[in-house]
Design an enzyme around this catalytic site. Sequence first.
Site, PDB file in Angstrom:
ATOM      1  N   HIS A 161       0.832  -1.204   0.000  1.00  0.00           N
ATOM      2  CA  HIS A 161       0.000   0.000   0.000  1.00  0.00           C
ATOM      3  C   HIS A 161       0.870   1.259   0.000  1.00  0.00           C
ATOM      4  CE1 HIS A 161      -3.605   2.194   2.105  1.00  0.00           C
ATOM      5  NE2 HIS A 161      -3.436   2.587   0.853  1.00  0.00           N
ATOM      6  N   GLU A 164       2.515   1.612  -3.337  1.00  0.00           N
ATOM      7  CA  GLU A 164       1.559   2.083  -4.346  1.00  0.00           C
ATOM      8  C   GLU A 164       1.436   3.603  -4.313  1.00  0.00           C
ATOM      9  OE1 GLU A 164      -2.384   3.660  -4.345  1.00  0.00           O
ATOM     10  OE2 GLU A 164      -2.655   1.709  -3.379  1.00  0.00           O
ATOM     11  N   HIS A 165       1.405   4.173  -3.111  1.00  0.00           N
ATOM     12  CA  HIS A 165       1.384   5.635  -2.987  1.00  0.00           C
ATOM     13  C   HIS A 165       2.703   6.250  -3.461  1.00  0.00           C
ATOM     14  CE1 HIS A 165      -2.130   6.707  -0.212  1.00  0.00           C
ATOM     15  NE2 HIS A 165      -2.274   5.415  -0.432  1.00  0.00           N
ATOM     16  N   GLU A 239       4.587   9.225   2.801  1.00  0.00           N
ATOM     17  CA  GLU A 239       3.472   8.360   2.415  1.00  0.00           C
ATOM     18  C   GLU A 239       3.258   7.215   3.393  1.00  0.00           C
ATOM     19  OE1 GLU A 239       1.402   9.104  -0.073  1.00  0.00           O
ATOM     20  OE2 GLU A 239       2.605  10.913  -0.412  1.00  0.00           O
ATOM     21  N   GLU A 261      -4.596   6.996   6.893  1.00  0.00           N
ATOM     22  CA  GLU A 261      -5.663   6.337   6.138  1.00  0.00           C
ATOM     23  C   GLU A 261      -6.117   5.079   6.847  1.00  0.00           C
ATOM     24  OE1 GLU A 261      -6.319   3.843   1.998  1.00  0.00           O
ATOM     25  OE2 GLU A 261      -4.511   5.033   2.238  1.00  0.00           O
ATOM     26  N   ARG A 704     -38.278  -9.365 -13.498  1.00  0.00           N
ATOM     27  CA  ARG A 704     -38.543 -10.140 -14.701  1.00  0.00           C
ATOM     28  C   ARG A 704     -38.793  -9.266 -15.920  1.00  0.00           C
ATOM     29  NH1 ARG A 704     -43.504 -12.884 -12.494  1.00  0.00           N
ATOM     30  NH2 ARG A 704     -43.958 -13.255 -14.694  1.00  0.00           N
TER      31      ARG A 704
END
EC number: 3.4.24.-
Length: 1080
Positions: A161, A164-165, A239, A261, A704
Amino acid sequence: MLRSLTCSSTITSTSLFFRSFRQLPRSYLSPSSSTTVVGASGRNIRRLSTLEAAGRRLFLRRGLKLLSAASRGLNGQFSRLSIRAVATQSAPSSYPGQDEAEKLGFEKVSEEFISECKSKAVLFKHKKTGCEVMSVSNDDENKVFGIVFRTPPKDSTGIPHILEHSVLCGSRKYPMKEPFVELLKGSLHTFLNAFTYPDRTCYPVASTNKKDFYNLVDVYLDAVFFPKCVDDVHTFQQEGWHYELNDPSEDISYKGVVFNEMKGVYSQPDNILGRVTQQALCPENTYGVDSGGDPKDIPKLTFEKFKEFHRQYYHPSNARIWFYGDDDPVHRLRVLSEYLDMFDASPARDSSKVEPQKLFSRPRRIVEKYPAGEDGDLKKKHMVCLNWLLSDKPLDLQTQLALGFLDHLMLGTPASPLRKILLESGLGEALVNSGMEDELLQPQFSIGLKGVSDDNVQKVEELVMNTLRKLADEGFDTDAVEASMNTIEFSLRENNTGSSPRGLSLMLQSIAKWIYDMDPFEPLKYEEPLKSLKARIAEKGSKSVFSPLIEEYILNNPHCVTIEMQPDPEKASLEEAEEKSILEKVKASMTEEDLTELARATEELRLKQETPDPPDALKCVPSLNLSDIPKEPIYVPTEVGDINGVKVLRNDLFTNNILYTEVVFDMGSVKHELLQLIPLFCQSLLEMGTQDLTFVQLNQLIGRKTGGISVYPLTSSVYGRDDPCSKIIVRGKSMVGRAEDLFNLMNCVLQEVRFTDQQRFKQFVSQSRARMENRLRGSGQGIAAARMDAMLNVAGWMSEQMGGLSYLEFLHTLEQKVDQDWEGISSSLEEIRRSFLSRNGCIVNMTADGKSLTNTEKYVGKFLDLLPENPSGELVTWDARLPLRNEAIVIPTQVNYVGKAGNIYSSGYKLDGSSYVISKHISNTWLWDRVRVSGGAYGGSCDFDSHSGVFSFLSYRDPNLLKTLDIYDGTGDFLRGLDVDEDTLTKAIIGTIGDVDSYQLPDAKGYTSLLRHLLNVTDEERQIRREEILSTSLKDFKEFAEAIDSVSDKGVAVAVASQEDIDAANRERSNFFEVKKAAL
């Protein structure tokens, strides 16, 4: 600001065949303008509907965020994008031959024409590194690129994570702080983000502009392969995490974007349950840890391990690359070869393989605590969830498809038996963590309830098992099977991915198998398995198909984990105390020299974060020119006419033989005291029965015959008017050949449903309260924004009454009142119906091709003839607001949500299109740098609602409170001191046009046309605003500072925060906030 709440009769699948109530996050997202809760999407966070994310800039934008109703239960920061959608275009004829591919270093592995998406798909392999490339070609202008790495973590420090940042914070070719942000500022992207899954990391981009698209591709490729972060500890600290000490005499604290976060994630009970579920079901493989990071473990991550993780996994040998759209397939390979040829083969593909979890020999049970408020009866706030890992290996497509249908049959609609029986049992308030999940290596199924009394936990478990046994023994109703089949087939034909690019949906569908070294083509091909399943059901009956699945994968499956979550009002404070104790020990272990050095390092990091990149560095990021931007807005071909005296809007667009329609009624005669009942009234219309049909039969009939019907209120300020726009909208869709059925069912819902089922209504109240409580914990910025808007304008007040903190308080009271005065409530619901149901003031909006629209008019006429001529009540004047005051809403949380807002029209500001450029620039520079990068919040933004004049600031998962408000108040000085060069200004303008011209599917175009009509937004005015955007100058920025100052001086602040942080703020600034404790 437009606001809408949605009740829908159908819940669309969030994957190819599976739908889910689950709130277990499958991916963490980096903030971007496309998907972040607090970002350039601004006021979208304030909508209480996930079906109608109506544009906050109807003067400008054509892109409405239309998400499926299934997303309603999902936390905004996590996304399972729909993978059911397919393209409708045919593939281009030119494609690289084997010789051409060989010259570029690739070999063709396989090639197929995928009829389901009318695309030519070729799988290539880069000969030198083994990197696989899926090249999908068709005529879709919304081009998509994605690169995916398998990134299985070994612990919960959050390496995937944080990485990724971090990789998006500068690279070899783009050596500035954050090229990602530069792309947000000046790109026409239709998607720009990154996801961290439990076992993989995805980096997708999309754009309809070819030049822009390849700019995005190049920045992303350079970012993942050559990031600066592996040599820059400051990025890791920013980060990920770092110790922060402003002065040696002060306390040390943790800071970091991902750290905060995840603190927010771990403050939400539903998310905690999701994490416990995943780790309990798979304790022996990579899913037994948290790829997002546990706040307790994140500070254990070292920079050396961080660098090594990138070296090991971010290599072409471990990558899968996806291209989709109408661009040149040869050019795709040419771009890739320039990067991939720089690498040799790596063993990363083998070392990153995810090992399957071995199945248990007997069931297990786990009891965990979650942080709860002190109010209410804690004994009634338990959660219980039963979870099964379905197989020790991935399932074949036939079985996966059948299980998907089974999931929809059991849980997919309010009438589905497992869902209905659990909610009607009275044992709990709402489903939690429920449904089929198929995105990881091994599929799983969960079913749970929250709001359970401690003495009912065992009863819930028994009811789940008994209901599943009964379903296995008796099977499903024929009408239910038909409705489920129609719903899924309609969804496949409709091909509607909302605001997400179709190519991205296909990519995520394909990668869910491809990442485990399986066939990437197979998930794209549903026609044969679907045909086969229908044939099996027709030949053998549905019971012979679905009952064995229930028995094999659930009832007789020993790999079952039952999880009970118990409320603990002390958990949050204990965790804070534990963190504080750790930091005190860290400080005690340091010498005076160490503390001085830490304070110096803190200041060094802050200075780096707040120092802008030099202009030369910023010029490295490729961007478009203003000459690339169309001078006129995009128009929807809308014809205004009437049928039987009622205004009808016809939007002539190709819709693949589907009719989309909205019938709009005015709320002007609804009494004030009935306003807060309207959301429950809308739900009742779709989930109660008629004299001749039970609600189950009605729900099945809608499934339906149609693609779904929804009913919701919509409120908005109107530019230049004091009175708000307040409507009730009935929205539906069907195949054109079913248009008569659609309007008949709309009439049935509106006029024949009876408000007589007291127990069902009580369920609605409990479910709504549970949803609102979850929203308050997980999306506090939306609650804060609604609260401020309610203080500043009438439409905001109306919306807050129907979806904010006031609504939550109303639900608590109503829950008791249902038992005491059901007759009065039932009478009030009937009065609401009489107050708005009328031809007078009604508007019908239809979207389809011209011939279909003409053929549908006779059914519209019959529908309108059945409506009463006038509403029963007198027109009501709406002029209420909440008192203007700074307010703090207390919840159990480890992070805060901080807002400030003011009405700049009241201070004399006159609307100009430059305001959109300026507000976007403030979000992407000043607030990004100060609130997120330096302050450590997960998100921060500002937004200007041009309809009401409200300018607002918001932060998301923020460790600060007063500090953030001070940053907001410094915005005027920031603008006055701004010195932007021509390139920076051009980027800001282009980025704003990207918002204005955001990509839309036909249903969204038609809905946008309706909203513009309701809010008196003309094409002439849109042209004026566009010209003002394109001519924005530095002078406009300087002049806007005065308007911003009025927010600082006269605005209101609302924070959703912990008691500890609110108390500290009120000590620092005597009684700054009036404190309001949320009942959770």
